[in-house]
Motif scaffolding. Sequence first.
Motif, mmCIF file in Angstrom:
data_model
loop_
_atom_site.group_PDB
_atom_site.id
_atom_site.type_symbol
_atom_site.label_atom_id
_atom_site.label_comp_id
_atom_site.label_asym_id
_atom_site.label_seq_id
_atom_site.Cartn_x
_atom_site.Cartn_y
_atom_site.Cartn_z
ATOM 1 N N ALA A 56 -30.842 -59.059 -77.827
ATOM 2 C CA ALA A 56 -31.061 -60.407 -77.301
ATOM 3 C C ALA A 56 -32.546 -60.726 -77.304
ATOM 4 N N GLY A 57 -32.874 -61.920 -77.783
ATOM 5 C CA GLY A 57 -34.259 -62.337 -77.864
ATOM 6 C C GLY A 57 -34.935 -61.953 -79.159
ATOM 7 N N VAL A 58 -34.273 -61.103 -79.948
ATOM 8 C CA VAL A 58 -34.796 -60.705 -81.252
ATOM 9 C C VAL A 58 -33.868 -61.179 -82.364
ATOM 10 N N HIS A 59 -32.592 -60.835 -82.246
ATOM 11 C CA HIS A 59 -31.619 -61.176 -83.293
ATOM 12 C C HIS A 59 -30.672 -62.309 -82.881
ATOM 13 N N ASP A 64 -26.287 -67.611 -76.340
ATOM 14 C CA ASP A 64 -25.269 -67.898 -77.351
ATOM 15 C C ASP A 64 -23.906 -67.416 -76.864
ATOM 16 N N ALA A 65 -22.841 -67.923 -77.463
ATOM 17 C CA ALA A 65 -21.498 -67.471 -77.109
ATOM 18 C C ALA A 65 -21.362 -65.988 -77.434
ATOM 19 N N ALA A 66 -20.807 -65.227 -76.487
ATOM 20 C CA ALA A 66 -20.658 -63.783 -76.686
ATOM 21 C C ALA A 66 -19.827 -63.477 -77.926
ATOM 22 N N ALA A 67 -18.844 -64.317 -78.226
ATOM 23 C CA ALA A 67 -18.009 -64.095 -79.414
ATOM 24 C C ALA A 67 -18.838 -64.182 -80.686
ATOM 25 N N ASP A 68 -19.871 -65.046 -80.683
ATOM 26 C CA ASP A 68 -20.693 -65.215 -81.885
ATOM 27 C C ASP A 68 -21.567 -63.995 -82.141
ATOM 28 N N PHE A 69 -22.271 -63.497 -81.096
ATOM 29 C CA PHE A 69 -23.126 -62.353 -81.396
ATOM 30 C C PHE A 69 -22.340 -61.047 -81.496
ATOM 31 N N SER A 108 -14.652 -62.946 -74.163
ATOM 32 C CA SER A 108 -15.252 -63.607 -75.315
ATOM 33 C C SER A 108 -15.850 -62.585 -76.281
ATOM 34 N N PHE A 109 -16.554 -61.599 -75.745
ATOM 35 C CA PHE A 109 -17.192 -60.579 -76.576
ATOM 36 C C PHE A 109 -16.146 -59.789 -77.367
ATOM 37 N N SER A 110 -15.108 -59.330 -76.704
ATOM 38 C CA SER A 110 -14.090 -58.540 -77.396
ATOM 39 C C SER A 110 -13.307 -59.396 -78.391
ATOM 40 N N ALA A 111 -13.146 -60.694 -78.098
ATOM 41 C CA ALA A 111 -12.476 -61.588 -79.051
ATOM 42 C C ALA A 111 -13.303 -61.735 -80.321
ATOM 43 N N GLY A 112 -14.639 -61.834 -80.178
ATOM 44 C CA GLY A 112 -15.505 -61.912 -81.345
ATOM 45 C C GLY A 112 -15.444 -60.651 -82.180
ATOM 46 N N LEU A 113 -15.423 -59.485 -81.507
ATOM 47 C CA LEU A 113 -15.285 -58.222 -82.231
ATOM 48 C C LEU A 113 -13.968 -58.172 -82.986
ATOM 49 N N ARG A 114 -12.887 -58.595 -82.317
ATOM 50 C CA ARG A 114 -11.571 -58.560 -82.971
ATOM 51 C C ARG A 114 -11.541 -59.474 -84.203
ATOM 52 N N PRO A 135 -33.332 -56.076 -72.391
ATOM 53 C CA PRO A 135 -32.378 -57.106 -72.810
ATOM 54 C C PRO A 135 -31.065 -56.506 -73.296
ATOM 55 N N LEU A 136 -30.048 -57.332 -73.324
ATOM 56 C CA LEU A 136 -28.752 -56.958 -73.863
ATOM 57 C C LEU A 136 -28.920 -56.417 -75.277
ATOM 58 N N THR A 137 -28.384 -55.224 -75.532
ATOM 59 C CA THR A 137 -28.509 -54.584 -76.839
ATOM 60 C C THR A 137 -27.137 -54.117 -77.314
ATOM 61 N N ILE A 138 -26.816 -54.464 -78.546
ATOM 62 C CA ILE A 138 -25.528 -54.096 -79.131
ATOM 63 C C ILE A 138 -25.810 -53.221 -80.345
ATOM 64 N N GLY A 139 -25.485 -51.943 -80.215
ATOM 65 C CA GLY A 139 -25.698 -51.016 -81.321
ATOM 66 C C GLY A 139 -24.388 -50.739 -82.031
ATOM 67 N N VAL A 140 -24.371 -50.936 -83.336
ATOM 68 C CA VAL A 140 -23.180 -50.663 -84.136
ATOM 69 C C VAL A 140 -23.531 -49.673 -85.236
ATOM 70 N N THR A 141 -22.753 -48.623 -85.338
ATOM 71 C CA THR A 141 -22.822 -47.718 -86.485
ATOM 72 C C THR A 141 -21.505 -47.866 -87.229
ATOM 73 N N MET A 142 -21.589 -48.349 -88.466
ATOM 74 C CA MET A 142 -20.374 -48.623 -89.236
ATOM 75 C C MET A 142 -20.180 -47.575 -90.321
ATOM 76 N N MET A 143 -18.930 -47.305 -90.602
ATOM 77 C CA MET A 143 -18.571 -46.356 -91.650
ATOM 78 C C MET A 143 -17.658 -47.034 -92.661
ATOM 79 N N GLY A 144 -17.866 -46.681 -93.909
ATOM 80 C CA GLY A 144 -17.037 -47.207 -94.977
ATOM 81 C C GLY A 144 -16.744 -46.111 -95.987
ATOM 82 N N SER A 145 -15.815 -46.374 -96.874
ATOM 83 C CA SER A 145 -15.472 -45.397 -97.902
ATOM 84 C C SER A 145 -15.835 -45.946 -99.272
ATOM 85 N N VAL A 146 -16.228 -45.046 -100.152
ATOM 86 C CA VAL A 146 -16.574 -45.411 -101.516
ATOM 87 C C VAL A 146 -16.041 -44.325 -102.441
#
Length: 333
Positions: A56-59, A64-69, A108-114, A135-146
Motif C-alpha cells: 500500500a502506498g507503493v503499488h 482502493d477496493a480490496a477486491a482490486d488489489f 472483498s479481498f477473498s472475492a478478488g483473489l477468487r 503499510p498493508l503488504t500482500i506477498g504472493v509467491t506463484m508457481m507454474g509448470s512448464v
Amino acid sequence: MQGSDDRIEDETDLVQTYLAPLAAGAPGAFGLRDDAALISPEPGTGIVVSSDPIIAGVHFFAGDAAADFAWKALAVNASDMAAKGATPFGYILTLALPEAPTRDWMQSFSAGLRQAQESFGCHLLGGDTDRTPGPLTIGVTMMGSVPAGKFVPRHSARSGDHVFVTGTIGDAALGLALRKIPAAFDDVLSEEQRAFALGRYLRPRPRIGLAEALRNHASAALDVSDGLLKDLRRLAGGSGMSLELGSVPVSSAVSAALTHDENLASLVLAGGDDYEILAAVPPNAVAGFKQGAEEAGIAVTRLGILEEGSPLEVRDLNGRFLDLQRLGYDHFA
C-alpha cells in the motif's frame, strides 16, 4: 480499512472462513490446516517460481477496493509466469495487516483473489497472516509448470531477433494519473476512455494465453512491469535497436492524451505497470509466433530488430530523439 466495525479478532477464523475456500481443488494445500503444502509436478515438467509483493502506498492505494488489489497481487505474478512460458497452478500468500480487518474487507479481498485465481487457473496453497506496524503488504509467491526444456529466459535474445510487444502500452500509467487526480484530462478523455485506463491500472490482465507461443517460438521474454524502455533494455542485453514512438501500440485513451500533450511520451515509454509481454523472436520463427498469438486471441506488435553493439534509440512522433535519462520505475531511485 474499508468495511463495518465488525473486526476479525481470531486468525484461525480469518484463514478458515475467507482463505481456506480458495484452496479447494488443490489436494496438496490440505485445506490450509497444515504448516506446508505438498507439490507433485507432472512428469516431464519443471516448476517455475516467481515472487512479487505489492505494498500500500507503493503499488496501490490503501483506499482502493480490496477486491482490486487482491486481483492485482495475483495478476503481477501470473504475468511473470506467462512470460516464462509457464502455466500457473498455485500460490502462497503472505498477508501483513496494520490492523485487524473487518469482515466486509476480508470478504472483498477473498472475492478478488477468487476472481483472479479462477481467471488464471491457480489455487491458494498456503501462506501466513501477520500484523505489521507498516503499510498493508500482500506477498504472493506463484508457481507454474512448464514442459521440460521449454522455460523462456529473459537474457537469451540474440542480434537479429525481432522484438514484439503484446496489447497496448501506457494505459496503467494513465490510469494511475487519473487515480491521483480524478479531474485530470477532463476535456480530453471520454468516460469510456477514463474507465478503460483506470481498469488497466486497477486490474492488469496477464497474457497467460501467449505462453505456448512463447515456449515454441521466442528466444527470450519478460513482462513489462517497470516501463517499456527499461524492460526493453533488459531484454536486449548487449544489443540495441531504433524505436519509433509511433510504432508503440497505444489505446485510444493514451492516443488522446498524447495528442493533447506530446510531452506525455514518458507516460507511454517509462510509466510501468502495463504487464504486457516483450518477446524476442528469431527471424525464422516470426510467422509461427504471430500465428500462435492470433490463435490465442492476443494482439502483438513488432517494435523493431535487435542489433548487436547498437544503442537503444527512441524517436518521438516528429522524428526527434528522446532523452532516455529515465527509462522506467526504480524502487530506490
